[in-house]
Design a protein around this motif. Structure first.
Motif, PDB file in Angstrom:
ATOM      1  N   LEU A 138       0.651  -1.352   0.114  1.00 55.51           N
ATOM      2  CA  LEU A 138      -0.043   0.044  -0.132  1.00 55.51           C
ATOM      3  C   LEU A 138       1.005   1.372   0.011  1.00 55.51           C
ATOM      4  CD1 LEU A 138      -2.811  -1.259   2.378  1.00 55.51           C
ATOM      5  CD2 LEU A 138      -2.863  -1.052   0.044  1.00 55.51           C
ATOM      6  N   THR A 175      -0.099   5.195  -5.083  1.00 60.03           N
ATOM      7  CA  THR A 175      -1.009   6.313  -4.833  1.00 60.03           C
ATOM      8  C   THR A 175      -2.334   5.933  -4.581  1.00 60.03           C
ATOM      9  OG1 THR A 175       0.657   7.732  -6.128  1.00 60.03           O
ATOM     10  CG2 THR A 175      -1.583   8.716  -5.660  1.00 60.03           C
ATOM     11  N   LEU A 176      -2.650   5.992  -3.556  1.00 61.86           N
ATOM     12  CA  LEU A 176      -4.025   5.503  -2.879  1.00 61.86           C
ATOM     13  C   LEU A 176      -5.067   6.612  -3.429  1.00 61.86           C
ATOM     14  CD1 LEU A 176      -3.494   3.341   0.170  1.00 61.86           C
ATOM     15  CD2 LEU A 176      -3.498   2.781  -2.170  1.00 61.86           C
ATOM     16  N   SER A 177      -6.049   6.254  -4.094  1.00 69.26           N
ATOM     17  CA  SER A 177      -7.138   7.025  -4.299  1.00 69.26           C
ATOM     18  C   SER A 177      -8.530   6.554  -3.835  1.00 69.26           C
ATOM     19  CB  SER A 177      -7.226   7.690  -5.444  1.00 69.26           C
ATOM     20  OG  SER A 177      -7.347   6.550  -6.593  1.00 69.26           O
ATOM     21  N   PRO A 178      -8.954   6.110  -2.630  1.00 70.99           N
ATOM     22  CA  PRO A 178      -9.964   5.681  -2.130  1.00 70.99           C
ATOM     23  C   PRO A 178     -11.229   6.055  -2.670  1.00 70.99           C
ATOM     24  CG  PRO A 178      -8.763   6.187  -0.181  1.00 70.99           C
ATOM     25  CD  PRO A 178      -7.808   6.654  -1.466  1.00 70.99           C
ATOM     26  N   HIS A 194     -12.740   0.822  -3.909  1.00 73.12           N
ATOM     27  CA  HIS A 194     -11.808   0.782  -4.800  1.00 73.12           C
ATOM     28  C   HIS A 194     -10.736   1.886  -4.423  1.00 73.12           C
ATOM     29  CE1 HIS A 194     -13.771  -0.208  -9.022  1.00 73.12           C
ATOM     30  NE2 HIS A 194     -14.205  -0.998  -7.912  1.00 73.12           N
ATOM     31  N   ALA A 195      -9.552   1.248  -4.014  1.00 68.29           N
ATOM     32  CA  ALA A 195      -8.546   2.185  -3.375  1.00 68.29           C
ATOM     33  C   ALA A 195      -7.466   2.616  -4.174  1.00 68.29           C
ATOM     34  CB  ALA A 195      -7.741   0.952  -2.376  1.00 68.29           C
ATOM     35  N   ILE A 196      -7.507   2.358  -5.512  1.00 67.63           N
ATOM     36  CA  ILE A 196      -6.395   3.057  -6.434  1.00 67.63           C
ATOM     37  C   ILE A 196      -7.307   3.311  -7.819  1.00 67.63           C
ATOM     38  CG2 ILE A 196      -5.984   0.677  -7.303  1.00 67.63           C
ATOM     39  CD1 ILE A 196      -3.096   1.345  -7.592  1.00 67.63           C
ATOM     40  N   ARG A 223      -3.183  -2.640  -9.750  1.00 71.26           N
ATOM     41  CA  ARG A 223      -4.499  -2.676  -9.093  1.00 71.26           C
ATOM     42  C   ARG A 223      -4.687  -4.115  -8.524  1.00 71.26           C
ATOM     43  NH1 ARG A 223      -8.235  -2.060 -13.105  1.00 71.26           N
ATOM     44  NH2 ARG A 223      -6.797  -2.190 -14.777  1.00 71.26           N
ATOM     45  N   VAL A 239      -2.900  -4.089  -5.101  1.00 70.64           N
ATOM     46  CA  VAL A 239      -3.751  -3.282  -4.090  1.00 70.64           C
ATOM     47  C   VAL A 239      -5.082  -3.831  -3.648  1.00 70.64           C
ATOM     48  CG1 VAL A 239      -4.994  -0.977  -3.879  1.00 70.64           C
ATOM     49  CG2 VAL A 239      -2.655  -1.091  -4.657  1.00 70.64           C
ATOM     50  N   GLU A 240      -5.756  -4.602  -4.602  1.00 74.16           N
ATOM     51  CA  GLU A 240      -6.945  -5.403  -4.200  1.00 74.16           C
ATOM     52  C   GLU A 240      -6.521  -6.318  -3.111  1.00 74.16           C
ATOM     53  OE1 GLU A 240      -9.959  -6.091  -7.145  1.00 74.16           O
ATOM     54  OE2 GLU A 240     -10.003  -3.975  -7.795  1.00 74.16           O
ATOM     55  N   MET A 296      -5.671  -5.013   0.202  1.00 69.69           N
ATOM     56  CA  MET A 296      -7.056  -4.692   0.852  1.00 69.69           C
ATOM     57  C   MET A 296      -7.727  -5.710   1.394  1.00 69.69           C
ATOM     58  SD  MET A 296      -7.021  -1.109   0.728  1.00 69.69           S
ATOM     59  CE  MET A 296      -8.469  -0.822   1.316  1.00 69.69           C
TER      60      MET A 296
END
Length: 175
Positions: free
Chosen positions: A78, A82-85, A98-100, A109, A112-113, A116
């Motif tokens: 993580l 760059t996270l963009s939740p 959606h965290a990215i 992706r 990150v999924e 998560m």
């Protein structure tokens, strides 16, 4: 239900991607995307394919790590993006996180999924649901989402092979 639907699907997709390397590299991107549909950017090119193949060992380490080793691996995954939740609802799936950003590469992706989803695994102390297949000749990951924690094999192929071997052993022992 042990986990939310999006956690289940992220775990299934990660395990499928990792297991596509066992016993030989049999990764078929189109089959993977049919089984595990992703929204957002999908390039379907050699670079994307190479990135997905390269991601498998890292995912395997994350998925099979003991809880206290899994957490730092998740944090590392993580921290490197760059996270963009944001909450999203699409394709029949109810609200989920959606965290990215959707325009990031597919491998990023998926990483990150998976991270998560593993947060849920860590928090619920359910890491034992991710194991190496009980077939002695298989190194694939078995994901057990059953209520009674009864899944030991990565696939019906491994389960059937072991059931037949056990049956034959019983028949041979009885003569």
């Amino acid at each position: 239900m042990i986990f939310t639907d999006d956690t289940d699907e992220a775990l299934r997709a990660a395990v499928a991607l990792v297991n596509s390397a066992e016993p030989v590299d049999a990764f078929d991107l189109e089959a993977f995307l049919t089984q595990h549909p992703y929204t957002g950017r999908i390039d379907r090119d050699e670079t994307e394919l190479a990135e997905l193949r390269a991601l498998r060992p890292r995912l395997r380490e994350m998925l099979l790590a003991p809880r206290n080793e899994m957490a730092p691996r998740v944090n590392d995954a993580l921290a490197r993006v760059t996270l963009s939740p944001r909450l999203a609802r699409h394709d029949g799936a109810d609200w989920h996180l959606h965290a990215i950003a959707d325009d990031r590469p597919l491998a990023e992706r998926i990483l990150v999924e998976t991270a998560m989803a593993l947060i849920d695994v860590i928090r619920s102390r359910e890491g034992s649901r991710l194991t190496v297949c009980a077939d002695d000749d298989c190194r694939a990951i078995a994901l057990d989402l059953s209520r009674n924690r009864s899944k030991r094999y990565c696939s019906t192929t491994c389960a059937n092979r072991n059931a037949v071997a056990a049956y034959r052993a019983r028949q041979g022992a009885g003569t």
